[in-house]
Design a protein around this motif. Structure first.
Motif, mmCIF file in Angstrom:
data_model
loop_
_atom_site.group_PDB
_atom_site.id
_atom_site.type_symbol
_atom_site.label_atom_id
_atom_site.label_comp_id
_atom_site.label_asym_id
_atom_site.label_seq_id
_atom_site.Cartn_x
_atom_site.Cartn_y
_atom_site.Cartn_z
ATOM 1 N N GLY A 1 -10.510 -27.410 23.543
ATOM 2 C CA GLY A 1 -9.357 -27.652 24.311
ATOM 3 C C GLY A 1 -8.450 -28.841 23.753
ATOM 4 O O GLY A 1 -7.805 -29.214 24.273
ATOM 5 N N LEU A 2 -8.910 -29.276 22.579
ATOM 6 C CA LEU A 2 -8.264 -30.393 21.829
ATOM 7 C C LEU A 2 -7.181 -29.914 21.113
ATOM 8 O O LEU A 2 -6.278 -30.670 20.715
ATOM 9 C CB LEU A 2 -9.288 -30.985 20.921
ATOM 10 N N LEU A 3 -7.003 -28.350 21.115
ATOM 11 C CA LEU A 3 -5.993 -27.890 20.506
ATOM 12 C C LEU A 3 -5.568 -26.606 21.305
ATOM 13 O O LEU A 3 -6.245 -25.814 21.615
ATOM 14 C CB LEU A 3 -6.033 -27.394 18.967
ATOM 15 N N SER A 4 -4.284 -26.500 21.551
ATOM 16 C CA SER A 4 -3.655 -25.603 22.552
ATOM 17 C C SER A 4 -3.551 -24.230 21.683
ATOM 18 O O SER A 4 -3.095 -24.357 20.661
ATOM 19 C CB SER A 4 -2.434 -25.883 23.299
ATOM 20 N N ALA A 5 -3.906 -23.043 22.505
ATOM 21 C CA ALA A 5 -3.728 -21.879 21.758
ATOM 22 C C ALA A 5 -2.243 -21.417 21.545
ATOM 23 O O ALA A 5 -1.210 -21.559 22.464
ATOM 24 C CB ALA A 5 -4.542 -20.892 22.366
ATOM 25 N N LYS A 6 -1.730 -21.049 20.479
ATOM 26 C CA LYS A 6 -0.474 -20.512 20.401
ATOM 27 C C LYS A 6 -0.524 -19.133 20.942
ATOM 28 O O LYS A 6 0.681 -18.546 21.835
ATOM 29 C CB LYS A 6 0.071 -20.503 19.070
ATOM 30 N N THR A 7 -1.301 -18.289 20.628
ATOM 31 C CA THR A 7 -1.477 -16.965 21.115
ATOM 32 C C THR A 7 -3.034 -16.577 21.278
ATOM 33 O O THR A 7 -3.755 -17.422 20.857
ATOM 34 C CB THR A 7 -0.925 -15.925 20.329
ATOM 35 N N GLY A 8 -3.464 -15.547 22.108
ATOM 36 C CA GLY A 8 -4.824 -15.152 22.451
ATOM 37 C C GLY A 8 -5.408 -15.778 23.446
ATOM 38 O O GLY A 8 -4.615 -16.462 24.496
ATOM 39 N N LYS A 9 -6.645 -15.414 23.771
ATOM 40 C CA LYS A 9 -7.319 -15.836 24.850
ATOM 41 C C LYS A 9 -8.525 -16.209 24.628
ATOM 42 O O LYS A 9 -9.300 -15.953 23.662
ATOM 43 C CB LYS A 9 -7.582 -14.409 25.985
ATOM 44 N N TYR B 1 -0.865 -26.070 13.945
ATOM 45 C CA TYR B 1 -0.476 -27.503 13.806
ATOM 46 C C TYR B 1 0.917 -27.723 13.595
ATOM 47 O O TYR B 1 1.552 -27.446 12.570
ATOM 48 C CB TYR B 1 -1.336 -28.389 12.941
ATOM 49 N N GLY B 2 1.717 -28.009 14.624
ATOM 50 C CA GLY B 2 3.256 -27.905 14.635
ATOM 51 C C GLY B 2 3.482 -26.423 14.212
ATOM 52 O O GLY B 2 3.319 -25.410 14.849
ATOM 53 N N ARG B 3 4.298 -26.324 13.057
ATOM 54 C CA ARG B 3 4.880 -24.695 12.677
ATOM 55 C C ARG B 3 3.881 -24.133 11.719
ATOM 56 O O ARG B 3 3.972 -22.987 11.191
ATOM 57 C CB ARG B 3 6.090 -24.900 11.945
ATOM 58 N N ILE B 4 2.535 -24.925 11.330
ATOM 59 C CA ILE B 4 1.678 -24.335 10.455
ATOM 60 C C ILE B 4 0.546 -23.929 10.998
ATOM 61 O O ILE B 4 -0.110 -24.365 11.667
ATOM 62 C CB ILE B 4 1.306 -25.488 9.374
ATOM 63 N N GLU B 5 0.285 -22.308 10.834
ATOM 64 C CA GLU B 5 -0.615 -21.735 11.492
ATOM 65 C C GLU B 5 -1.916 -22.055 10.735
ATOM 66 O O GLU B 5 -1.922 -21.624 9.764
ATOM 67 C CB GLU B 5 -0.326 -20.163 11.572
ATOM 68 N N ALA B 6 -2.965 -22.386 11.390
ATOM 69 C CA ALA B 6 -4.286 -22.744 10.767
ATOM 70 C C ALA B 6 -5.167 -21.644 11.163
ATOM 71 O O ALA B 6 -6.175 -21.556 10.379
ATOM 72 C CB ALA B 6 -4.735 -23.998 11.228
#
Length: 236
Positions: free
Chosen positions: A50-58, A12-17
């Motif tokens: 799909g409500l949150l886009s992946a930063k990395t990964g598959k 979420y923004g810069r905060i990895e959840a």
């Protein structure tokens, strides 16, 4: 494999959840994802739907990479979520809410058959089919949220905290229906704080802590794991 998640990081923004999470769900399984509040369970669901886009990964579904696919197109592919907090339309009737679950479909006969199935699974909804969703009890609203998701005829049903805020007797009823839905052929990924109910119904489970998976195993193995019992089942 129906669902494969590989090194998924969500933020979420810069905060990895969620940090480099990998998990899988085979066709026909009930898989439980348990953890404390803030562990990243709902975030995982948002990433899958799909409500949150992946930063990395598959994320792969039915062998297809869907990492960049829009949420509505994931529903068409067969992923549907009954969200935390139910998210029903309070001013619409039970039947209108259920109709909304089938909004991506055009097969009228199939929709009618699935409506019959949902009203058979949830006799209470049949009794209240003309009532506004907002007038239902918490348990009835949860039944409606699950029923609405089933109306899309999902290959994978995502259930996010289905027992939240419900009385123990209603919780058992909801989980009995979850088991029945699975026995009818729907694969389920279940996010739950009620670890006892979730793991007792699940074929396999994962334990999520501060955005990372720290344990995985069969539902029964996790149910009897001393660390899981102490942390999530209130048993020292």
């Amino acid at each position: 494999m129906l669902l494969e998640i590989e090194d998924l990081t969500l933020a979420y923004g810069r905060i990895e959840a969620l940090h480099s999470v990998s998990l899988h769900v085979a066709e026909g399984e009930v898989v439980a994802l348990i953890g404390a509040n803030g562990a990243g369970k709902t975030t995982t669901m948002r990433g899958i739907s799909g409500l949150l886009s992946a930063k990395t990964g598959k994320i792969r579904f039915n062998g297809e990479d869907i990492t960049g696919v829009r949420a509505d197109l994931r529903v068409i592919r067969g992923i549907c979520q009954a969200p935390e907090g139910r998210g029903i339309f309070p001013g619409m009737t039970v039947l209108e809410n259920l109709d909304m679950g089938a909004y991506t479909r055009k097969d009228r006969a199939g929709i009618a058959a699935d409506l019959d199935r949902v009203l058979t699974l949830f006799p209470r909804l049949k009794e209240r089919r003309k009532q506004a969703g907002g007038t239902l009890s918490g348990g009835e609203q949860q039944m409606l949220a699950v029923g609405r998701a089933l109306m899309s005829r999902p290959k994978l049903l995502l259930l996010d905290e289905p027992s939240m805020g419900l009385a123990p007797m209603v919780i058992r009823q909801i989980f009995d229906i979850v088991t029945e839905i699975n026995q009818q052929g729907t694969t389920i990924l279940l996010v739950e704080q009620n670890a006892q109910q979730a793991l007792s119904r699940a074929h396999r489970g994962y334990v999520l802590e501060t955005g990372r998976i720290v344990k995985e195993g069969t539902g029964q193995d996790l149910l009897h794991d001393p660390a899981v019992k102490e942390a999530y089942l209130g048993v020292a």
